[in-house]
Scaffold this active site. Sequence first.
Site, PDB file in Angstrom:
ATOM      1  N   GLY A 162      14.255  16.200  -4.068  1.00  0.00           N
ATOM      2  CA  GLY A 162      13.284  16.880  -4.021  1.00  0.00           C
ATOM      3  C   GLY A 162      12.535  16.773  -2.814  1.00  0.00           C
ATOM      4  O   GLY A 162      12.637  16.647  -1.712  1.00  0.00           O
ATOM      5  N   ARG A 163      11.436  17.363  -2.541  1.00  0.00           N
ATOM      6  CA  ARG A 163      10.846  17.993  -1.277  1.00  0.00           C
ATOM      7  C   ARG A 163      10.993  15.963  -0.084  1.00  0.00           C
ATOM      8  O   ARG A 163      10.939  16.365   0.398  1.00  0.00           O
ATOM      9  CB  ARG A 163       8.696  17.051  -1.107  1.00  0.00           C
ATOM     10  CG  ARG A 163       8.386  19.099  -1.980  1.00  0.00           C
ATOM     11  CD  ARG A 163       7.211  18.558  -1.564  1.00  0.00           C
ATOM     12  NE  ARG A 163       6.652  19.601  -2.238  1.00  0.00           N
ATOM     13  CZ  ARG A 163       6.385  19.357  -4.152  1.00  0.00           C
ATOM     14  NH1 ARG A 163       6.397  17.845  -4.532  1.00  0.00           N
ATOM     15  NH2 ARG A 163       5.327  20.609  -4.460  1.00  0.00           N
ATOM     16  N   SER A 173      11.487   5.179  -4.333  1.00  0.00           N
ATOM     17  CA  SER A 173      10.383   5.515  -5.766  1.00  0.00           C
ATOM     18  C   SER A 173      10.036   4.850  -6.654  1.00  0.00           C
ATOM     19  O   SER A 173       8.847   5.170  -6.279  1.00  0.00           O
ATOM     20  CB  SER A 173      11.622   6.659  -6.009  1.00  0.00           C
ATOM     21  OG  SER A 173      11.581   7.435  -6.998  1.00  0.00           O
ATOM     22  N   ARG A 174      10.204   4.284  -7.670  1.00  0.00           N
ATOM     23  CA  ARG A 174       9.714   3.371  -8.499  1.00  0.00           C
ATOM     24  C   ARG A 174      10.685   2.518  -8.565  1.00  0.00           C
ATOM     25  O   ARG A 174      11.623   2.867  -8.988  1.00  0.00           O
ATOM     26  CB  ARG A 174       9.266   4.048  -9.551  1.00  0.00           C
ATOM     27  CG  ARG A 174       7.684   5.022  -9.677  1.00  0.00           C
ATOM     28  CD  ARG A 174       6.786   4.584  -9.140  1.00  0.00           C
ATOM     29  NE  ARG A 174       5.584   5.520  -9.313  1.00  0.00           N
ATOM     30  CZ  ARG A 174       4.861   5.670  -8.067  1.00  0.00           C
ATOM     31  NH1 ARG A 174       5.988   5.201  -6.736  1.00  0.00           N
ATOM     32  NH2 ARG A 174       3.355   7.092  -7.880  1.00  0.00           N
ATOM     33  N   GLU A 213       5.124  -4.504 -10.373  1.00  0.00           N
ATOM     34  CA  GLU A 213       3.576  -4.450  -9.088  1.00  0.00           C
ATOM     35  C   GLU A 213       2.811  -5.171  -9.505  1.00  0.00           C
ATOM     36  O   GLU A 213       2.168  -4.335 -10.143  1.00  0.00           O
ATOM     37  CB  GLU A 213       3.983  -3.577  -7.719  1.00  0.00           C
ATOM     38  CG  GLU A 213       5.553  -2.798  -8.081  1.00  0.00           C
ATOM     39  CD  GLU A 213       5.615  -1.540  -7.671  1.00  0.00           C
ATOM     40  OE1 GLU A 213       4.018  -0.933  -6.864  1.00  0.00           O
ATOM     41  OE2 GLU A 213       6.253  -0.809  -6.652  1.00  0.00           O
ATOM     42  N   HIS A 268       5.450  -1.338  -1.173  1.00  0.00           N
ATOM     43  CA  HIS A 268       4.540  -0.483  -1.951  1.00  0.00           C
ATOM     44  C   HIS A 268       4.023   0.758  -0.577  1.00  0.00           C
ATOM     45  O   HIS A 268       3.024   0.526  -1.145  1.00  0.00           O
ATOM     46  CB  HIS A 268       4.105   0.141  -3.185  1.00  0.00           C
ATOM     47  CG  HIS A 268       3.893   1.108  -4.280  1.00  0.00           C
ATOM     48  ND1 HIS A 268       4.169   1.379  -5.428  1.00  0.00           N
ATOM     49  CD2 HIS A 268       4.486   2.105  -2.865  1.00  0.00           C
ATOM     50  CE1 HIS A 268       4.768   2.348  -5.590  1.00  0.00           C
ATOM     51  NE2 HIS A 268       4.804   3.180  -3.998  1.00  0.00           N
TER      52      HIS A 268
HETATM   53  C1  DGY Z   1       2.730   7.731  -4.822  1.00  0.00           C
HETATM   54  O1  DGY Z   1       1.888   8.249  -4.206  1.00  0.00           O
HETATM   55  O2  DGY Z   1       3.221   8.139  -5.600  1.00  0.00           O
HETATM   56  C2  DGY Z   1       4.058   6.558  -4.143  1.00  0.00           C
HETATM   57  O3  DGY Z   1       4.354   6.020  -4.738  1.00  0.00           O
HETATM   58  C3  DGY Z   1       2.356   6.027  -3.010  1.00  0.00           C
HETATM   59  O4  DGY Z   1       2.291   6.839  -1.336  1.00  0.00           O
END
Ligand code: DGY
Length: 321
Positions: free
Chosen positions: A156-157, A237-238, A267, A286
């Site tokens: 992605g971006r 990412s997550r 988290e 994060h």
């Molecule tokens: C998001 O924007 O999803 C990031 O995890 C925090 O900037």
Amino acid sequence: MKSSIFITRKLPDEIVKSLEQHFDIKMWEEEDTPVPRSVLLRETKDVEGIYCLLTDTIDEEVIEGAPHLKVISNMAVGFNNIDIGAAEQRGIVVTNTPGVLTETTADLTFTLLMSTARRIVEASDFLRNGNWDTWSPMLLTGQEIHGSTLGIIGLGRIGEAVARRARGFGMDLLYYNRSRKTEKEEELGIQYRELHELLKESDFVCVMIPYSPHVHHFIGKDELALMNKEAILINTSRGGIVDEEALYEALVNKQIWGAGLDVFEEEPVSADHPLLSLPNVVTLPHIGSASVKTRLQMAQLAADNIIHVLNDKSPLTPVNS
Ligand code: DGY
């Protein structure tokens, strides 16, 4: 009469001012503590807009409890904290903050990749703890960055922005994406691989896909087993995309060489989290998008989205139709 909105965290004054011109505002006044669930439910009952963060769970209960709600604006690009289906059923617009954080998050991702490969945190601690007696041939040796192969999962971006940085370091580039992006392959000098091929061939595997329940533990025991012994996993990412228990095992058993993590399954994590005990893991709280400029741009974009929707204009960056 002005519309009313609830802001789930204390925002910088300039952002609040821009919202105050349009709306009656209620705001959770704490900067570093998420709004308690009971307060969230109480304060959103009568509002038309919710301005929220990724730490707030905006689920069916919140949405159903707010009969006048028209817009949920998330100050993040990820929006897995929001029940999009429940919002859609009620015709509520959900917005996020893509674009403004792309380059900053790619900077942090590359910083994490380099810090992990070259053991920067460990080396700094070594020095500060008074352990530096002499220069030695193999002291704190890490992995090469230039000339190595970077595999990006999710082009992605932000994935593209990471690829551009990696080119500057003379890395070979591979990617895996749900749909192949042939138009990007020449532009970025990147080659498509199936997931198992990418995992086998990469020195660095960078996880850059958005979280949804479909990709929960997308990188688990089997995927980690395909990576090579000198390889490094990076996740900005997550957290839920990587199975942390499997990752811990892979690191302890030296199945892979290291990991750089900006995100975790739950988290915040406490200092006794198992992954924090490993010297071959660089961990961050994060902070992917955490530059002053970018965070202010995210906050303003989230504000502008609410201003647009509640003034009957199209949202700037909607995540649903
Ligand atoms: C998001 O924007 O999803 C990031 O995890 C925090 O900037």
